[in-house]
Write a protein that holds these residues in place. Structure first.
Motif, PDB file in Angstrom:
ATOM      1  N   ALA A 189       6.520   3.021   6.052  1.00 30.37           N
ATOM      2  CA  ALA A 189       7.751   3.675   4.819  1.00 30.37           C
ATOM      3  C   ALA A 189       6.627   2.024   3.736  1.00 30.37           C
ATOM      4  CB  ALA A 189       8.694   3.631   4.983  1.00 30.37           C
ATOM      5  N   GLY A 190       7.166   1.309   4.040  1.00 27.82           N
ATOM      6  CA  GLY A 190       6.466   0.715   2.890  1.00 27.82           C
ATOM      7  C   GLY A 190       4.999   0.194   2.671  1.00 27.82           C
ATOM      8  N   HIS A 191       4.492  -0.120   4.060  1.00 31.49           N
ATOM      9  CA  HIS A 191       3.131   0.359   3.466  1.00 31.49           C
ATOM     10  C   HIS A 191       2.309   1.718   2.520  1.00 31.49           C
ATOM     11  CE1 HIS A 191      -0.752  -0.468   6.374  1.00 31.49           C
ATOM     12  NE2 HIS A 191      -0.628  -0.401   4.662  1.00 31.49           N
ATOM     13  N   SER A 192       2.692   2.733   3.533  1.00 32.85           N
ATOM     14  CA  SER A 192       2.706   3.758   2.654  1.00 32.85           C
ATOM     15  C   SER A 192       2.946   3.325   1.497  1.00 32.85           C
ATOM     16  CB  SER A 192       3.077   5.459   3.686  1.00 32.85           C
ATOM     17  OG  SER A 192       3.166   6.001   2.645  1.00 32.85           O
ATOM     18  N   THR A 193       3.948   3.480   1.020  1.00 31.33           N
ATOM     19  CA  THR A 193       4.371   3.020  -0.809  1.00 31.33           C
ATOM     20  C   THR A 193       3.490   2.054  -1.247  1.00 31.33           C
ATOM     21  OG1 THR A 193       6.789   3.248  -0.004  1.00 31.33           O
ATOM     22  CG2 THR A 193       5.675   2.368  -1.912  1.00 31.33           C
ATOM     23  N   GLU A 194       2.873   0.996  -0.934  1.00 33.16           N
ATOM     24  CA  GLU A 194       1.701   0.107  -1.168  1.00 33.16           C
ATOM     25  C   GLU A 194       0.946   0.970  -1.745  1.00 33.16           C
ATOM     26  OE1 GLU A 194       1.486  -3.005   1.132  1.00 33.16           O
ATOM     27  OE2 GLU A 194       3.675  -3.718   0.251  1.00 33.16           O
ATOM     28  N   ILE A 195      -0.126   2.419  -0.328  1.00 31.84           N
ATOM     29  CA  ILE A 195      -1.676   2.568  -0.069  1.00 31.84           C
ATOM     30  C   ILE A 195      -0.766   3.479  -1.003  1.00 31.84           C
ATOM     31  CG2 ILE A 195      -2.638   4.242   0.991  1.00 31.84           C
ATOM     32  CD1 ILE A 195      -1.904   3.074   3.587  1.00 31.84           C
TER      33      ILE A 195
END
Length: 210
Positions: A189-195
């Protein structure tokens, strides 16, 4: 935060070939021509018409071109990321460096150890807490960072040579969206938010671009 360590790909002209060992293939002349004749259209690698396959081929070629140039300045592929991060940040703890690069701390530590042996980075214990180690570039490392920036500009130009400005913007956005899908499937989820933030930043930059 989920971390990703990139798999090691063996070097060599046949590394990563989906065909495997040539000696295991049918030895008939017809099959050999289909597999090894670049002009033949009888046999294609599995998945060759997929987006993933095209992406992997482009990534491999991009990495190979970058690696060839890095070798000329005494670096291996992957080491340039540490140099660039430190060039931007100035100094970082080992933990922060690993987190930013999305690798495990032992992986970051090994890379830093090798760069330190080359005189590119230096490590110092935090004042008052010897357990915390900070890393920064040496003068030699700063020069390497400038050389790396030039290398990346050259490879980027090669990568985008056949794309106009609009195609480049669309490609960047589409790749980010594809990465977002994979991140969500992996539960990162954290990576998705960064994207999402990167996509939003691209949209703002594109709106201001001439």
């Amino acid at each position: 935060m989920q971390v990703y360590d990139l798999p090691v790909v063996a070097a060599g002209p046949d590394a990563g070939s989906p065909m495997g060992d040539k000696t295991k293939l049918d030895r008939s002349a017809d099959i050999e021509m289909s597999v090894f004749d670049p002009d033949s259209k009888k046999l294609r690698p599995p998945g060759s018409r997929s987006v993933g396959w095209a992406l992997i081929q482009a990534a491999r070629l991009h990495r190979a071109r970058t690696g060839d140039r890095l070798a000329k300045i005494g670096l291996f592929a992957g080491q340039e990321q540490v140099v660039q991060v430190l060039a931007a940040a100035g100094t970082m703890t080992m933990g922060d460096l690993a987190a930013l690069l999305r690798v495990r701390p032992p992986t970051a530590s090994k890379t830093v150890t090798r760069l330190a042996a080359l005189g590119i980075v230096e490590r110092r214990a935090e004042a008052g807490d010897g357990r915390v180690v900070r890393v920064r570039l040496t003068e030699s490392g700063l020069a390497k960072a400038q050389a790396i920036e030039q290398i990346q500009e050259e490879v980027e130009a090669e990568l985008l040579d056949h794309l106009d400005k609009g195609d480049r913007r669309r490609l960047r956005k589409l790749l980010r969206k594809a990465a977002k899908g994979l991140a969500e499937a992996a539960g990162a989820a954290g990576h998705s938010t960064e994207i999402d933030a990167e996509i939003e930043g691209d949209d703002e930059a594109d709106a201001l671009a001439p």
